[in-house]
Design a protein around this motif. Structure first.
Motif, PDB file in Angstrom:
ATOM      1  N   ALA A   9      -1.425 -14.329   6.123  1.00 21.42           N
ATOM      2  CA  ALA A   9      -0.158 -14.344   5.375  1.00 21.42           C
ATOM      3  C   ALA A   9      -0.426 -14.529   3.883  1.00 21.42           C
ATOM      4  N   GLN A  10      -1.336 -15.402   3.545  1.00 26.06           N
ATOM      5  CA  GLN A  10      -1.664 -15.650   2.140  1.00 26.06           C
ATOM      6  C   GLN A  10      -2.305 -14.411   1.499  1.00 26.06           C
ATOM      7  N   LYS A  11      -3.174 -13.755   2.250  1.00 32.73           N
ATOM      8  CA  LYS A  11      -3.822 -12.538   1.743  1.00 32.73           C
ATOM      9  C   LYS A  11      -2.785 -11.428   1.516  1.00 32.73           C
ATOM     10  N   LEU A  12      -1.868 -11.284   2.442  1.00 30.33           N
ATOM     11  CA  LEU A  12      -0.820 -10.269   2.326  1.00 30.33           C
ATOM     12  C   LEU A  12       0.100 -10.578   1.147  1.00 30.33           C
ATOM     13  N   LEU A  13       0.497 -11.824   1.009  1.00 30.96           N
ATOM     14  CA  LEU A  13       1.345 -12.232  -0.105  1.00 30.96           C
ATOM     15  C   LEU A  13       0.652 -11.968  -1.442  1.00 30.96           C
ATOM     16  N   LYS A  14      -0.599 -12.330  -1.530  1.00 32.04           N
ATOM     17  CA  LYS A  14      -1.358 -12.100  -2.768  1.00 32.04           C
ATOM     18  C   LYS A  14      -1.465 -10.607  -3.076  1.00 32.04           C
ATOM     19  N   ALA A  15      -1.712  -9.804  -2.053  1.00 37.09           N
ATOM     20  CA  ALA A  15      -1.829  -8.360  -2.251  1.00 37.09           C
ATOM     21  C   ALA A  15      -0.517  -7.780  -2.783  1.00 37.09           C
ATOM     22  N   PHE A  16       0.612  -8.205  -2.207  1.00 37.94           N
ATOM     23  CA  PHE A  16       1.919  -7.719  -2.681  1.00 37.94           C
ATOM     24  C   PHE A  16       2.162  -8.147  -4.124  1.00 37.94           C
ATOM     25  N   MET A  17       1.819  -9.384  -4.439  1.00 42.68           N
ATOM     26  CA  MET A  17       2.025  -9.878  -5.799  1.00 42.68           C
ATOM     27  C   MET A  17       1.139  -9.131  -6.799  1.00 42.68           C
ATOM     28  N   GLN A  18      -0.107  -8.893  -6.449  1.00 49.05           N
ATOM     29  CA  GLN A  18      -1.027  -8.168  -7.327  1.00 49.05           C
ATOM     30  C   GLN A  18      -0.562  -6.726  -7.517  1.00 49.05           C
ATOM     31  N   PHE A  19      -0.098  -6.122  -6.451  1.00 49.85           N
ATOM     32  CA  PHE A  19       0.378  -4.738  -6.501  1.00 49.85           C
ATOM     33  C   PHE A  19       1.568  -4.635  -7.443  1.00 49.85           C
ATOM     34  N   ARG A  20       2.458  -5.590  -7.345  1.00 44.51           N
ATOM     35  CA  ARG A  20       3.643  -5.608  -8.219  1.00 44.51           C
ATOM     36  C   ARG A  20       3.233  -5.755  -9.683  1.00 44.51           C
ATOM     37  N   LYS A  21       2.210  -6.576  -9.939  1.00 43.27           N
ATOM     38  CA  LYS A  21       1.756  -6.825 -11.311  1.00 43.27           C
ATOM     39  C   LYS A  21       1.194  -5.577 -11.988  1.00 43.27           C
ATOM     40  N   THR A  22       0.723  -4.624 -11.202  1.00 39.35           N
ATOM     41  CA  THR A  22       0.164  -3.416 -11.813  1.00 39.35           C
ATOM     42  C   THR A  22       1.228  -2.616 -12.546  1.00 39.35           C
ATOM     43  N   GLY A  23       2.493  -2.777 -12.134  1.00 35.38           N
ATOM     44  CA  GLY A  23       3.593  -2.082 -12.787  1.00 35.38           C
ATOM     45  C   GLY A  23       3.566  -0.578 -12.581  1.00 35.38           C
ATOM     46  N   TRP A  24       2.869  -0.111 -11.565  1.00 35.58           N
ATOM     47  CA  TRP A  24       2.722   1.335 -11.350  1.00 35.58           C
ATOM     48  C   TRP A  24       4.070   2.021 -11.189  1.00 35.58           C
ATOM     49  N   HIS A  25       5.032   1.327 -10.600  1.00 31.26           N
ATOM     50  CA  HIS A  25       6.342   1.922 -10.331  1.00 31.26           C
ATOM     51  C   HIS A  25       7.223   1.981 -11.579  1.00 31.26           C
ATOM     52  N   ASP A  26       6.815   1.316 -12.661  1.00 33.05           N
ATOM     53  CA  ASP A  26       7.590   1.323 -13.898  1.00 33.05           C
ATOM     54  C   ASP A  26       6.988   2.235 -14.958  1.00 33.05           C
ATOM     55  N   LYS A  27       5.798   2.732 -14.722  1.00 29.85           N
ATOM     56  CA  LYS A  27       5.095   3.518 -15.733  1.00 29.85           C
ATOM     57  C   LYS A  27       5.734   4.882 -15.938  1.00 29.85           C
ATOM     58  N   LYS A  28       5.684   5.323 -17.160  1.00 32.06           N
ATOM     59  CA  LYS A  28       6.225   6.637 -17.492  1.00 32.06           C
ATOM     60  C   LYS A  28       5.302   7.720 -16.966  1.00 32.06           C
ATOM     61  N   ILE A  29       5.909   8.832 -16.587  1.00 32.80           N
ATOM     62  CA  ILE A  29       5.175   9.992 -16.102  1.00 32.80           C
ATOM     63  C   ILE A  29       5.383  11.087 -17.140  1.00 32.80           C
ATOM     64  N   SER A  30       4.354  11.371 -17.905  1.00 36.37           N
ATOM     65  CA  SER A  30       4.445  12.350 -18.994  1.00 36.37           C
ATOM     66  C   SER A  30       5.627  12.049 -19.919  1.00 36.37           C
ATOM     67  N   GLY A  31       5.810  10.765 -20.234  1.00 39.10           N
ATOM     68  CA  GLY A  31       6.846  10.370 -21.173  1.00 39.10           C
ATOM     69  C   GLY A  31       8.211  10.118 -20.577  1.00 39.10           C
ATOM     70  N   HIS A  32       8.351  10.259 -19.276  1.00 38.33           N
ATOM     71  CA  HIS A  32       9.652  10.061 -18.621  1.00 38.33           C
ATOM     72  C   HIS A  32       9.563   8.891 -17.659  1.00 38.33           C
TER      73      HIS A  32
END
Length: 149
Positions: A9-32
């Motif tokens: 559970a701790q490993k899964l929680l940490k993985a989700f938190m680290q994944f969120r920190k990358t901000g991949w879902h907020d990054k612009k795609i070719s300026g959009h």
């Protein structure tokens, strides 16, 4: 039921938190931003499949968001010269949206960049692990969907 204090559970929680920190879902795609890219890609797909312009209601149905949300995004894309509105000659109350030539070019570039990101992930993980990841993420999505019912 699993214990939240367990190592798994701790490993899964940490993985989700680290994944969120990358901000991949907020990054612009070719300026959009991702929302703009989704709208542009939806309009492009509609034009490619049916060779026609789309109404805001059609775009909102495809993306499963409200029409006011789509309208706000369309307003910004129109300001940037990426889409244009036209009055439907068959129903003068209806407005249709289409990509401008600049919008077509921007969407094509963004689509290439988006594709490169995911093919890069497949290259990084390998085909087998990529398949496993896709299957697991689908299960995770189903789990969270069921929680929200």
């Amino acid at each position: 039921m699993a214990d939240i204090e367990s190592a798994t559970a701790q490993k899964l929680l940490k993985a989700f938190m680290q994944f969120r920190k990358t901000g991949w879902h907020d990054k612009k795609i070719s300026g959009h931003n991702p929302s703009q890219f989704k709208v542009l890609a939806t309009i492009q797909q509609g034009a490619n499949e049916k060779d026609y312009e789309m109404k805001v209601s059609e775009i909102s149905q495809c993306l499963q968001v409200t029409p006011p949300t789509v309208t706000q995004i369309i307003n910004n894309l129109e300001k940037d010269g990426l889409v244009e509105r036209t009055v439907d000659p068959e129903d003068r109350r209806a407005v249709k949206i289409k990509l401008t030539p600049t919008g077509m070019e921007a969407t094509a570039k963004a689509r290439i960049r988006f594709t490169e990101t995911f093919t890069g992930l497949i290259d990084y993980l390998g085909e087998e692990e990529s398949e496993q990841l896709a299957d697991l993420l689908t299960k995770v999505q189903h789990y969270f969907s069921e929680l929200n019912r």
